[in-house]
Scaffold this motif. Sequence first.
Motif, PDB file in Angstrom:
ATOM      1  N   ALA A  53     -10.947  23.090  17.039  1.00  0.00           N
ATOM      2  CA  ALA A  53     -10.049  23.016  18.190  1.00  0.00           C
ATOM      3  C   ALA A  53      -9.335  24.361  18.265  1.00  0.00           C
ATOM      4  N   TYR A  54      -9.191  24.875  19.479  1.00  0.00           N
ATOM      5  CA  TYR A  54      -8.620  26.201  19.702  1.00  0.00           C
ATOM      6  C   TYR A  54      -7.474  26.127  20.706  1.00  0.00           C
ATOM      7  N   THR A  55      -6.353  26.764  20.395  1.00  0.00           N
ATOM      8  CA  THR A  55      -5.267  26.924  21.353  1.00  0.00           C
ATOM      9  C   THR A  55      -4.735  28.348  21.247  1.00  0.00           C
ATOM     10  N   ALA A  56      -4.278  28.866  22.368  1.00  0.00           N
ATOM     11  CA  ALA A  56      -3.623  30.173  22.390  1.00  0.00           C
ATOM     12  C   ALA A  56      -2.526  30.126  23.437  1.00  0.00           C
ATOM     13  N   SER A  57      -1.390  30.700  23.094  1.00  0.00           N
ATOM     14  CA  SER A  57      -0.287  30.770  24.050  1.00  0.00           C
ATOM     15  C   SER A  57       0.390  32.123  23.907  1.00  0.00           C
ATOM     16  N   MET A  67       3.386  33.146  29.338  1.00  0.00           N
ATOM     17  CA  MET A  67       2.591  33.985  30.232  1.00  0.00           C
ATOM     18  C   MET A  67       1.204  33.397  30.469  1.00  0.00           C
ATOM     19  N   HIS A  68       0.554  32.982  29.404  1.00  0.00           N
ATOM     20  CA  HIS A  68      -0.812  32.454  29.527  1.00  0.00           C
ATOM     21  C   HIS A  68      -1.011  31.389  28.447  1.00  0.00           C
ATOM     22  N   LEU A  69      -1.680  30.313  28.825  1.00  0.00           N
ATOM     23  CA  LEU A  69      -2.010  29.236  27.886  1.00  0.00           C
ATOM     24  C   LEU A  69      -3.486  28.923  28.035  1.00  0.00           C
ATOM     25  N   GLU A  70      -4.144  28.680  26.926  1.00  0.00           N
ATOM     26  CA  GLU A  70      -5.536  28.232  26.982  1.00  0.00           C
ATOM     27  C   GLU A  70      -5.824  27.361  25.776  1.00  0.00           C
ATOM     28  N   SER A  71      -6.753  26.422  25.970  1.00  0.00           N
ATOM     29  CA  SER A  71      -7.147  25.554  24.863  1.00  0.00           C
ATOM     30  C   SER A  71      -8.585  25.118  25.062  1.00  0.00           C
ATOM     31  N   GLY A  72      -9.216  24.781  23.944  1.00  0.00           N
ATOM     32  CA  GLY A  72     -10.606  24.355  24.024  1.00  0.00           C
ATOM     33  C   GLY A  72     -11.198  24.119  22.655  1.00  0.00           C
ATOM     34  N   PHE A  73     -12.503  24.369  22.568  1.00  0.00           N
ATOM     35  CA  PHE A  73     -13.245  24.095  21.342  1.00  0.00           C
ATOM     36  C   PHE A  73     -14.271  25.192  21.094  1.00  0.00           C
ATOM     37  N   LEU A  74     -14.388  25.598  19.837  1.00  0.00           N
ATOM     38  CA  LEU A  74     -15.396  26.548  19.396  1.00  0.00           C
ATOM     39  C   LEU A  74     -16.412  25.777  18.564  1.00  0.00           C
ATOM     40  N   ARG A  75     -17.634  25.672  19.060  1.00  0.00           N
ATOM     41  CA  ARG A  75     -18.680  24.891  18.402  1.00  0.00           C
ATOM     42  C   ARG A  75     -19.704  25.817  17.750  1.00  0.00           C
ATOM     43  N   ALA A  76     -20.022  25.527  16.489  1.00  0.00           N
ATOM     44  CA  ALA A  76     -21.110  26.212  15.789  1.00  0.00           C
ATOM     45  C   ALA A  76     -22.401  25.455  16.067  1.00  0.00           C
ATOM     46  N   ARG A  77     -23.422  26.186  16.546  1.00  0.00           N
ATOM     47  CA  ARG A  77     -24.686  25.545  16.908  1.00  0.00           C
ATOM     48  C   ARG A  77     -25.797  25.820  15.892  1.00  0.00           C
ATOM     49  N   VAL A  86     -13.242  26.650  27.165  1.00  0.00           N
ATOM     50  CA  VAL A  86     -11.806  26.892  27.273  1.00  0.00           C
ATOM     51  C   VAL A  86     -11.290  26.517  28.665  1.00  0.00           C
ATOM     52  N   ALA A  87     -10.118  25.869  28.705  1.00  0.00           N
ATOM     53  CA  ALA A  87      -9.386  25.628  29.942  1.00  0.00           C
ATOM     54  C   ALA A  87      -8.159  26.545  29.936  1.00  0.00           C
ATOM     55  N   HIS A  88      -7.943  27.243  31.049  1.00  0.00           N
ATOM     56  CA  HIS A  88      -6.841  28.194  31.186  1.00  0.00           C
ATOM     57  C   HIS A  88      -5.803  27.631  32.155  1.00  0.00           C
ATOM     58  N   ASN A  89      -4.536  27.945  31.935  1.00  0.00           N
ATOM     59  CA  ASN A  89      -3.461  27.380  32.751  1.00  0.00           C
ATOM     60  C   ASN A  89      -3.449  27.866  34.196  1.00  0.00           C
ATOM     61  N   PHE A  90      -4.175  28.910  34.524  1.00  0.00           N
ATOM     62  CA  PHE A  90      -4.148  29.400  35.897  1.00  0.00           C
ATOM     63  C   PHE A  90      -5.310  28.873  36.742  1.00  0.00           C
ATOM     64  N   GLY A 113     -15.666  28.045  35.888  1.00  0.00           N
ATOM     65  CA  GLY A 113     -15.254  27.125  36.939  1.00  0.00           C
ATOM     66  C   GLY A 113     -13.857  27.486  37.403  1.00  0.00           C
ATOM     67  N   ARG A 114     -13.555  27.109  38.638  1.00  0.00           N
ATOM     68  CA  ARG A 114     -12.275  27.467  39.227  1.00  0.00           C
ATOM     69  C   ARG A 114     -11.735  26.285  40.017  1.00  0.00           C
ATOM     70  N   MET A 115     -10.474  25.917  39.758  1.00  0.00           N
ATOM     71  CA  MET A 115      -9.891  24.783  40.480  1.00  0.00           C
ATOM     72  C   MET A 115      -9.498  25.199  41.896  1.00  0.00           C
ATOM     73  N   THR A 116      -9.543  24.245  42.788  1.00  0.00           N
ATOM     74  CA  THR A 116      -9.117  24.472  44.166  1.00  0.00           C
ATOM     75  C   THR A 116      -7.677  24.959  44.177  1.00  0.00           C
TER      76      THR A 116
END
Length: 164
Positions: A53-57, A67-77, A86-90, A113-116
């Motif tokens: 699990a990954y988070t950065a702020s 200023m910026h927030l992001e969170s997600g997952f780093l998967r080893a394949r 990763v999902a970003h707050n903007f 991807g980009r939200m409306t």
Amino acid sequence: MMEGEINPMLKSIGWLVGRWVSKDGVGYFPTIKDFRYHDIMEFRLCGAQPLLAYTASSSHPEKGNPMHLESGFLRARGNGDLSLMVAHNFGLSSLEEGTVNDKVIEVVSSNIGRMTGSKDPSVTEMKRVWTLVDENTLTCKMWMATSTNTELTEHLFATYTKTG
């Protein structure tokens, strides 16, 4: 696997696990004014799953506001291959794929991807490189391209200290 053991798929990136703090982040891009930031990144085990699990702020160095927030997952394949979701707050989501080679992780966007309602210009490509300098020092460099600056251009750099 015993409780508390790291999934064997994560052995090549296990050095990331923990909390990393930077007080010297710098940002730059042709279309914005240069800036500085503080950042906290955290990578946590997700039980026996082959992912972290990954988070950065980030926050303003003087005012302390986010200023910026992001969170997600780093998967080893396997075989050194990685995927970072990763999902970003903007209003951006990114799927970045790449590799780990010794103590260097490099991922490049394969889908964005980009939200409306997200503001222009839109991010069209991203690349990030995490490098373990020593057991308690990590650097992160990030590049991006946008709908108005189409060349992949260096955007962020920070040096982190492991604090936990």
